[in-house]
Scaffold this motif. Sequence first.
Motif, PDB file in Angstrom:
ATOM      1  N   MET A   1      94.000  64.463  21.572  1.00 51.41           N
ATOM      2  CA  MET A   1      92.752  64.818  20.904  1.00 51.41           C
ATOM      3  C   MET A   1      91.989  63.528  20.629  1.00 51.41           C
ATOM      4  N   ASN A   2      90.803  63.432  21.170  1.00 50.57           N
ATOM      5  CA  ASN A   2      90.018  62.210  21.045  1.00 50.57           C
ATOM      6  C   ASN A   2      89.050  62.242  19.867  1.00 50.57           C
ATOM      7  N   ASP A   3      88.584  63.392  19.500  1.00 51.95           N
ATOM      8  CA  ASP A   3      87.583  63.516  18.447  1.00 51.95           C
ATOM      9  C   ASP A   3      88.262  63.473  17.076  1.00 51.95           C
ATOM     10  N   LYS A   4      88.015  62.394  16.345  1.00 57.06           N
ATOM     11  CA  LYS A   4      88.681  62.212  15.039  1.00 57.06           C
ATOM     12  C   LYS A   4      88.235  63.267  14.036  1.00 57.06           C
ATOM     13  N   PHE A   5      86.980  63.669  14.104  1.00 56.61           N
ATOM     14  CA  PHE A   5      86.486  64.711  13.194  1.00 56.61           C
ATOM     15  C   PHE A   5      87.226  66.020  13.420  1.00 56.61           C
ATOM     16  N   VAL A   6      87.358  66.426  14.689  1.00 55.51           N
ATOM     17  CA  VAL A   6      88.052  67.671  15.021  1.00 55.51           C
ATOM     18  C   VAL A   6      89.510  67.572  14.592  1.00 55.51           C
ATOM     19  N   ALA A   7      90.136  66.420  14.814  1.00 51.44           N
ATOM     20  CA  ALA A   7      91.536  66.234  14.419  1.00 51.44           C
ATOM     21  C   ALA A   7      91.698  66.363  12.909  1.00 51.44           C
ATOM     22  N   ARG A   8      90.809  65.724  12.163  1.00 54.87           N
ATOM     23  CA  ARG A   8      90.884  65.780  10.696  1.00 54.87           C
ATOM     24  C   ARG A   8      90.662  67.211  10.196  1.00 54.87           C
ATOM     25  N   GLU A   9      89.682  67.897  10.778  1.00 56.70           N
ATOM     26  CA  GLU A   9      89.409  69.274  10.366  1.00 56.70           C
ATOM     27  C   GLU A   9      90.568  70.207  10.731  1.00 56.70           C
ATOM     28  N   TRP A  10      91.194  69.989  11.874  1.00 54.25           N
ATOM     29  CA  TRP A  10      92.348  70.802  12.271  1.00 54.25           C
ATOM     30  C   TRP A  10      93.499  70.605  11.285  1.00 54.25           C
ATOM     31  N   ASN A  11      93.762  69.355  10.922  1.00 52.87           N
ATOM     32  CA  ASN A  11      94.829  69.081   9.950  1.00 52.87           C
ATOM     33  C   ASN A  11      94.519  69.726   8.606  1.00 52.87           C
ATOM     34  N   ASP A  12      93.273  69.660   8.202  1.00 48.46           N
ATOM     35  CA  ASP A  12      92.867  70.285   6.942  1.00 48.46           C
ATOM     36  C   ASP A  12      93.029  71.805   7.020  1.00 48.46           C
ATOM     37  N   CYS A  42      99.958  76.805  13.033  1.00 45.60           N
ATOM     38  CA  CYS A  42      99.776  75.354  13.030  1.00 45.60           C
ATOM     39  C   CYS A  42     100.503  74.673  14.186  1.00 45.60           C
ATOM     40  N   ALA A  43     101.460  75.358  14.814  1.00 52.08           N
ATOM     41  CA  ALA A  43     102.182  74.802  15.950  1.00 52.08           C
ATOM     42  C   ALA A  43     101.390  74.930  17.251  1.00 52.08           C
ATOM     43  N   LEU A  44     100.267  75.638  17.217  1.00 56.64           N
ATOM     44  CA  LEU A  44      99.421  75.741  18.404  1.00 56.64           C
ATOM     45  C   LEU A  44      98.904  74.357  18.788  1.00 56.64           C
ATOM     46  N   ALA A  45      98.579  74.190  20.046  1.00 58.79           N
ATOM     47  CA  ALA A  45      98.010  72.922  20.487  1.00 58.79           C
ATOM     48  C   ALA A  45      96.708  72.674  19.729  1.00 58.79           C
ATOM     49  N   PRO A  46      96.523  71.471  19.223  1.00 56.11           N
ATOM     50  CA  PRO A  46      95.292  71.180  18.475  1.00 56.11           C
ATOM     51  C   PRO A  46      94.055  71.388  19.339  1.00 56.11           C
ATOM     52  N   PRO A  47      92.966  71.817  18.738  1.00 56.36           N
ATOM     53  CA  PRO A  47      91.733  72.008  19.503  1.00 56.36           C
ATOM     54  C   PRO A  47      91.206  70.662  20.010  1.00 56.36           C
ATOM     55  N   GLU A  48      90.590  70.706  21.161  1.00 58.05           N
ATOM     56  CA  GLU A  48      90.054  69.485  21.775  1.00 58.05           C
ATOM     57  C   GLU A  48      88.568  69.282  21.475  1.00 58.05           C
ATOM     58  N   SER A  49      87.891  70.357  21.079  1.00 54.47           N
ATOM     59  CA  SER A  49      86.448  70.259  20.860  1.00 54.47           C
ATOM     60  C   SER A  49      86.067  71.049  19.611  1.00 54.47           C
ATOM     61  N   TYR A  50      84.858  70.786  19.157  1.00 56.65           N
ATOM     62  CA  TYR A  50      84.373  71.480  17.966  1.00 56.65           C
ATOM     63  C   TYR A  50      84.266  72.993  18.176  1.00 56.65           C
ATOM     64  N   PRO A  51      83.721  73.471  19.308  1.00 61.50           N
ATOM     65  CA  PRO A  51      83.687  74.929  19.515  1.00 61.50           C
ATOM     66  C   PRO A  51      85.097  75.551  19.502  1.00 61.50           C
ATOM     67  N   GLU A  52      86.060  74.844  20.049  1.00 59.86           N
ATOM     68  CA  GLU A  52      87.432  75.348  20.024  1.00 59.86           C
ATOM     69  C   GLU A  52      87.968  75.369  18.594  1.00 59.86           C
ATOM     70  N   LEU A  53      87.610  74.365  17.805  1.00 63.55           N
ATOM     71  CA  LEU A  53      88.004  74.335  16.395  1.00 63.55           C
ATOM     72  C   LEU A  53      87.435  75.546  15.654  1.00 63.55           C
ATOM     73  N   LEU A  54      86.179  75.872  15.944  1.00 61.03           N
ATOM     74  CA  LEU A  54      85.560  77.024  15.284  1.00 61.03           C
ATOM     75  C   LEU A  54      86.292  78.322  15.635  1.00 61.03           C
ATOM     76  N   LEU A  55      86.759  78.430  16.862  1.00 63.56           N
ATOM     77  CA  LEU A  55      87.548  79.613  17.233  1.00 63.56           C
ATOM     78  C   LEU A  55      88.853  79.664  16.444  1.00 63.56           C
ATOM     79  N   ARG A  56      89.464  78.518  16.220  1.00 61.16           N
ATOM     80  CA  ARG A  56      90.702  78.463  15.437  1.00 61.16           C
ATOM     81  C   ARG A  56      90.441  78.819  13.974  1.00 61.16           C
ATOM     82  N   VAL A  57      89.303  78.407  13.462  1.00 64.22           N
ATOM     83  CA  VAL A  57      88.931  78.787  12.086  1.00 64.22           C
ATOM     84  C   VAL A  57      88.827  80.299  11.993  1.00 64.22           C
ATOM     85  N   ARG A  58      88.221  80.903  12.998  1.00 53.24           N
ATOM     86  CA  ARG A  58      88.117  82.367  13.033  1.00 53.24           C
ATOM     87  C   ARG A  58      89.508  82.998  13.061  1.00 53.24           C
TER      88      ARG A  58
END
Length: 103
Positions: A1-12, A42-58
């Motif tokens: 995961m390259n995007d630090k924002f997405v990584a931080r939000e996923w961890n949160d 939480c064991a799912l592969a971390p999202p790689e992009s912001y749109p993918e993060l939003l799907l995980r939030v859903r």
Amino acid sequence: MNDKFVAREWNDLCHRVTRTASRLGRRFDRSDHFGQEAHDFCALAPPESYPELLLRVREATELAKTWQAPLPSCGRLSENSIDEALDESFPASDPPAWTASMV
């Protein structure tokens, strides 16, 4: 995961899902079940992009909603009972009207 924002939000998000599972699990005596579901999420592969993060939030939201399903049977008020209580409190719930007029 390259995007630090997405990584931080996923961890949160994982932290929040785990904490919610723990709290609701204790409340409904289902800590093991809710905890396992949170762990699996939480064991799912971390999202790689912001749109993918939003799907995980859903997905996390839908998961948490299933954990709250027992709430109505635990004395939670229905919308009808709330509406009825509001109707019965009228006019006590309405403040008097104030007008700017001279006598």
